[in-house]
Design an enzyme around this catalytic site. Structure first.
Site, PDB file in Angstrom:
ATOM      1  N   PHE A   3       0.820  -1.206   0.000  1.00 10.26           N
ATOM      2  CA  PHE A   3       0.000   0.000   0.000  1.00 10.26           C
ATOM      3  C   PHE A   3       0.855   1.257   0.000  1.00 10.26           C
ATOM      4  O   PHE A   3       1.761   1.412   0.820  1.00 10.26           O
ATOM      5  CB  PHE A   3      -0.904   0.045   1.236  1.00 10.26           C
ATOM      6  N   ASP A   4       0.539   2.170  -0.910  1.00  8.52           N
ATOM      7  CA  ASP A   4       1.027   3.538  -0.816  1.00  8.52           C
ATOM      8  C   ASP A   4       0.377   4.176   0.419  1.00  8.52           C
ATOM      9  O   ASP A   4      -0.619   3.656   0.951  1.00  8.52           O
ATOM     10  CB  ASP A   4       0.653   4.284  -2.097  1.00  8.52           C
ATOM     11  N   LEU A   5       0.900   5.315   0.878  1.00 13.56           N
ATOM     12  CA  LEU A   5       0.350   5.969   2.064  1.00 13.56           C
ATOM     13  C   LEU A   5      -0.457   7.215   1.698  1.00 13.56           C
ATOM     14  O   LEU A   5      -1.691   7.202   1.747  1.00 13.56           O
ATOM     15  CB  LEU A   5       1.483   6.338   3.031  1.00 13.56           C
ATOM     16  N   ASP A   6       0.212   8.300   1.300  1.00 14.96           N
ATOM     17  CA  ASP A   6      -0.485   9.552   0.989  1.00 14.96           C
ATOM     18  C   ASP A   6      -1.359   9.378  -0.248  1.00 14.96           C
ATOM     19  O   ASP A   6      -0.885   8.973  -1.311  1.00 14.96           O
ATOM     20  CB  ASP A   6       0.527  10.675   0.738  1.00 14.96           C
TER      21      ASP A   6
END
Length: 222
Positions: A5-8
């Site tokens: 998963f990416d965050l921002d």
């Protein structure tokens, strides 16, 4: 399945804090602030790239000063100008319960990303967090995806990247990993599909349908 998963723009809506911290850094250096629209389009890139684009001219010393001013405000205030996207904690819990293993792959420095995850009490869902070091001037997201693969000792076909920007898709593709676009984030559907995303989810529930019940979901999005 191993899910990266990416965050921002994928787990958290951090737009307000990032924009305010960038403009704080610009003003601290005697420069005019940038528009929200322009900065929103840069979220997901490394801060070095962002400041290199908005500071003209910009040398390494000026960018280093901007980074320091940014992080000073972010650590005290900007981290809290942030919110989880609706449904994220429940989605992570359901994915773990279904047997998926989760990691974070982000352009945000690892210490800052870990602090964000802990702040929202979702850090326990993830086996690892992969981001650049605070001293890194850039972010090679493909390298970070490689680290995530090595961490779980998985084949590319057993992993998937979920992110909202073209960098996420391209980083995954560099390793033969499929990418799913987070259509609720800061990138456009056209950007994500053009880069090669196999699916663009419209919201968190749509993502869950795709990951947990792929045969009932179309190949092009909701």
């Amino acid at each position: 399945m191993h899910l990266f998963f990416d965050l921002d723009g994928t787990l958290t809506d951090s737009c307000t804090g990032i924009i305010r911290c960038v403009n704080h850094a610009l003003e601290a250096g005697g420069r005019a602030p940038e528009t929200d629209e322009r900065l929103r389009g840069m979220i997901g890139q490394s801060l070095t790239r962002v400041f290199g684009a908005v500071m003209t001219p910009a040398d390494e010393a000026a960018i280093d000063c901007a980074l320091a001013a940014y992080r000073e405000r972010f650590d005290a205030i900007g981290i809290f100008e942030n919110a989880l996207y609706p449904g994220v904690p429940d989605a992570l819990a359901r994915l773990r319960a279904a047997g998926h293993r989760l990691q974070v792959v982000t352009a945000k420095p690892t210490p800052a990303a870990s602090r964000v995850l802990a702040h929202f009490d979702i850090d326990h869902y993830f086996d690892a967090v992969h981001g650049p070091a605070l001293t890194d001037r850039g972010c090679d997201k493909a390298m970070l995806v490689g680290r995530a693969l090595a961490r779980c000792r998985a084949r590319a076909g057993d992993a998937m990247m979920i992110g909202d920007r073209v960098d996420d898709v391209l980083a995954a593709s560099a390793h033969g990993v499929r990418a799913v676009g987070a259509g609720w984030g800061y990138g456009s559907t056209q950007e994500l599909t053009g880069a090669g995303a196999v699916y663009v989810a419209g919201d968190i529930e749509d993502l869950l349908r795709y990951l947990l019940h792929p045969t009932t979901t179309s190949s092009s999005g909701p």
